[in-house]
Design a protein around this motif. Structure first.
Motif, PDB file in Angstrom:
ATOM      1  N   PHE A 100       0.831  -1.204   0.000  1.00 47.06           N
ATOM      2  CA  PHE A 100       0.000   0.000   0.000  1.00 47.06           C
ATOM      3  C   PHE A 100       0.864   1.252   0.000  1.00 47.06           C
ATOM      4  O   PHE A 100       0.566   2.226  -0.690  1.00 47.06           O
ATOM      5  N   LEU A 102       3.729   1.567  -1.266  1.00 46.92           N
ATOM      6  CA  LEU A 102       4.379   1.682  -2.572  1.00 46.92           C
ATOM      7  C   LEU A 102       3.390   2.019  -3.679  1.00 46.92           C
ATOM      8  O   LEU A 102       3.764   2.097  -4.852  1.00 46.92           O
ATOM      9  N   GLY A 103       2.115   2.188  -3.315  1.00 46.35           N
ATOM     10  CA  GLY A 103       1.111   2.588  -4.301  1.00 46.35           C
ATOM     11  C   GLY A 103       0.321   1.455  -4.907  1.00 46.35           C
ATOM     12  O   GLY A 103      -0.487   1.672  -5.820  1.00 46.35           O
ATOM     13  N   SER A 105      -2.567  -0.661  -4.361  1.00 40.22           N
ATOM     14  CA  SER A 105      -3.698  -0.649  -3.436  1.00 40.22           C
ATOM     15  C   SER A 105      -4.753  -1.714  -3.740  1.00 40.22           C
ATOM     16  O   SER A 105      -5.653  -1.934  -2.931  1.00 40.22           O
TER      17      SER A 105
END
Length: 278
Positions: A100, A102-103, A105
């Protein structure tokens, strides 16, 4: 220690480290229980706030104790190594950025990525000839007492762990089974090839013990009469068709009986018995 053996241990260490990263970065944020010692760790951390690395240390320590009695010495060393290094790596990597952070999602993407990585790492471990012990070793011990197939026992134990993890929602149960399916698919395709069945041809001076083992495991076999071309000695050739995911287990069981057994293992792309097609 030879250079080749040293390199194998280095690669094994890297594999354990990557598995610890996958655990902390992908599964912990989702609170995803996928079986094994890591699944137990997530459960007990959520229920009793126990340190996850400590739980893994205890579970793998128990399997290391069992390995002393049930595994060959070289594999016993690898299980002891795992019982020390894997919990240590989990502790060292617990503060790394999560998926999450690190992007990433989307839980579905996280599950697919985690399953693929663990499947690949399992295939690497198998190719290196190491054993990480864990629940599978506990399953083998139960097998020795009950004579039930190891795969059945292992699946049952992991199913119970996963089911206990479903308290947090039905989606976690779905994600857990999806992760296991992806992990198995990747492992099978890398380590076992593309066919669903393998044909074993086994030549051994202990053929009676090997056929007894196959019967106990629930597999049928055929005895082919042969003779060695060099010494002209009569030999029994055991032919057995097995599911691909049982390949390594049966191979290890044969070698435990006769470490000098000759085995020829080939892909079987079409298996038919009477009107039944596999």
């Amino acid at each position: 220690m030879t250079k080749d053996k040293f390199l194998r241990w280095v690669l094994f260490t890297m594999e354990l480290f990557i598995c610890a990263v996958v655990f902390n970065a992908l599964f912990v944020p989702l609170n995803l229980v996928v079986g094994g010692s890591s699944g137990i760790a997530i459960l007990l951390n959520d229920w009793f706030n126990l340190d996850r690395s400590l739980v893994v240390l205890i579970v793998t320590g128990i399997t290391a104790f069992l390995a002393y009695f049930y595994l060959p010495k070289d594999k016993f060393y690898s299980v002891v190594y795992v019982s020390i290094m894997y919990p240590l790596f989990i502790k060292l990597t617990e503060n790394l950025p999560t998926a999450f952070a690190l992007g990433i999602s989307d839980p579905l993407l996280i599950v697919i990525l985690g399953g693929a990585l663990l499947g690949f790492m399992s295939a690497v471990e198998m190719s290196l000839g190491f054993s990480s012990g864990g629940i599978i070793l506990i399953s083998e011990v139960i097998h020795e007492k009950t004579r039930q197939p190891v795969a059945t026992i292992n699946t049952f134990i992991n199913f119970i762990i996963i089911l206990l993890g479903s308290y947090s929602g039905i989606m976690n149960l779905i994600y857990a089974f999806l992760e296991i399916s992806i992990q198995k698919l990747v492992y099978d395709r890398i380590s076992l090839g593309i066919s669903n069945y393998k044909t074993f041809h086994i030549i051994s001076n202990m053929s009676d013990d090997i056929t007894l083992m196959l019967r106990n495991e629930g597999y049928e076999y055929t005895i082919i009469k042969g003779s060695g071309a060099y010494k002209n000695e009569n030999k029994d050739i055991i032919m057995c068709v097995l599911p691909s995911d049982k390949l390594n287990y049966i191979k290890e069981k044969v070698l435990e009986i006769d470490c000098k057994a000759f085995m020829l293992i080939t892909d079987s792309y079409h298996v038919r018995s009477g009107s039944k097609e596999f």
